[in-house]
Each structure stands twice: as structure tokens, then as C-alpha cells.
Scaffold this motif. Sequence first.
Motif, PDB file in Angstrom:
ATOM      1  N   UNK A  41      31.410  44.889  52.506  1.00 36.18           N
ATOM      2  CA  UNK A  41      32.675  45.224  50.997  1.00 36.18           C
ATOM      3  C   UNK A  41      33.013  44.552  50.164  1.00 36.18           C
ATOM      4  N   UNK A  42      33.390  44.857  48.996  1.00 32.03           N
ATOM      5  CA  UNK A  42      33.877  44.046  47.728  1.00 32.03           C
ATOM      6  C   UNK A  42      35.549  43.836  48.642  1.00 32.03           C
ATOM      7  N   UNK A  43      35.761  42.317  48.928  1.00 30.97           N
ATOM      8  CA  UNK A  43      37.170  42.586  48.662  1.00 30.97           C
ATOM      9  C   UNK A  43      37.990  41.430  47.404  1.00 30.97           C
ATOM     10  N   UNK A  44      37.083  41.097  46.817  1.00 28.00           N
ATOM     11  CA  UNK A  44      38.011  40.819  45.622  1.00 28.00           C
ATOM     12  C   UNK A  44      36.888  40.900  44.807  1.00 28.00           C
ATOM     13  N   UNK A  45      37.163  41.456  43.777  1.00 32.05           N
ATOM     14  CA  UNK A  45      36.265  41.738  42.302  1.00 32.05           C
ATOM     15  C   UNK A  45      36.793  40.777  41.534  1.00 32.05           C
ATOM     16  N   UNK A  46      35.771  40.339  40.446  1.00 32.02           N
ATOM     17  CA  UNK A  46      36.445  39.262  39.506  1.00 32.02           C
ATOM     18  C   UNK A  46      35.891  39.985  37.942  1.00 32.02           C
ATOM     19  N   UNK A  47      35.731  40.770  37.636  1.00 35.98           N
ATOM     20  CA  UNK A  47      35.523  41.430  36.189  1.00 35.98           C
ATOM     21  C   UNK A  47      34.986  40.110  34.769  1.00 35.98           C
TER      22      UNK A  47
END
Length: 241
Positions: free
Chosen positions: A75-81
Motif C-alpha cells: 500500500x502507498x504510504x507516501x503520495x507526492x502529487x
Amino acid sequence: MTSTPAPEPRSVLVTGGNRGIGRAIAEAFLAQGDRVAVTSRSGEAPEGALAVACDVTDQAQVDAAFATIEEAHGPVEVLVANAGITRDTLVLRMSDDDWASVLDTNLTGSFRVARRASKSMLRLRRGRLIFVSSVVGLLGSAGQVNYAASKSGLVGMARSLARELGSRSITANVVAPGFVETDMTAELPEEKRAEYRAAIPLQRYASTEEVAAAVTWLASPGAAYVTGAVIPVDGGLGMGH
């Protein structure tokens, strides 16, 4: 003296991480030992990152990209949009498509990936949402009504998410770069580069690595109590906004 144990590698997603600021951010997380996935329309990514072709204006592609990333990295724990485009022109020449395409990519695209990432973060009861905005979203810029609106909108979105998700230890923050040394700014005429540089108190452009450093800090344990913030990386250009 005992040494501090290295943090466990995390599953990190950087959208638009194939070039410029996004690439530097992806490389910074890779250097920390994190498991990094990069989405882009071209499907390109820095060496060591999981490359996933994805157009953030298409929810089906976003869902498919997350499925691929979760299978490979968890699962993605850090998202940088970070994914974004420009369609610069004066307002009287700006078409509905110029407006809609920029808002759909920069603002709604960020919403789509944040919504999808939040599902797993809520289950994990932790997560970092980081949105790459721009000093233009705070100061405005002639010929960039669409771009400024999209980047300003990220601030309201991040702060709303900070309030909505904070009880689950999920933070939502914004990094607002100013003028950065990229292929795009390198193509500007030297007199225009000098004009912009003169308006910056530090009298220089940022490096992509300096923007990446702010992003990785927001994802670090040291920023666990920072949420709803807008971090300028602009040499003082937008101070007071």
C-alpha cells in the motif's frame, strides 16, 4: 553509544516523476532506500523506480496504476502529487479546453490519486499526502489564469484533507516552488531569466534537489506534527502569501 536504526523502507508514489522536479523527488526517496513508484503518461521513470504508465485524468488508469504499485510495493504510504501541465495564454485567448485540461490534470488529477491513496492510508492509520503547487498559485501570474487556479486549489484541498484525515495520523501538506532550474526555465531568453532572478531575494533559481529536500522532509518522522502547511521553496519570492 547505540546508533539510530534506519527507518523501514516505505511505499512511495510520485506522479509525474519522469522529469524535472518530480524526477528529483523520486531520486531523493530512492536514495533513502524507499520503494518508489513513478507514474507518467510516457511510462518513463528514474533507474531503480517502478515505472507505471498512467494519465491522472483517467480514473480507470489511476486505479490500475495503484493495483500495480500495491502488488509490487504494498500500500502507498507516501503520495507526492506532482503531475502537472501548462497551457499559458492571456485570458481573452484562453479556450475552454485550455482551462479544462489544466484543471483536470493539475487539480482534479491530484484529487483522484489522493482519494485512491487515502483508502489504504486509512486502513494503515498512517500516511503522508504531499502536493506540489507553485508560487504562482499564491502570487498569480499574467497569462496563467488556469495554472494559478489549479495550483491555488491544491492548498484548499490539502488543508481540507488535513482536517478530514488527521485523526488517522495522515498528514496533508503543500510544497510551493518558485523558479527552478529545469529544462523549461533553461529555454527562457537570458534577459527574461535575469528579470525573474532580480525579483528573487536570494538572487538565484532553486535546484530541483532543493525542492525534493522539502518534500522528503515532509515525509520524514521529523514532520509528523506538520499538516495543512504550505512550504515555500522560492528564495523569498512569495513571502507574506
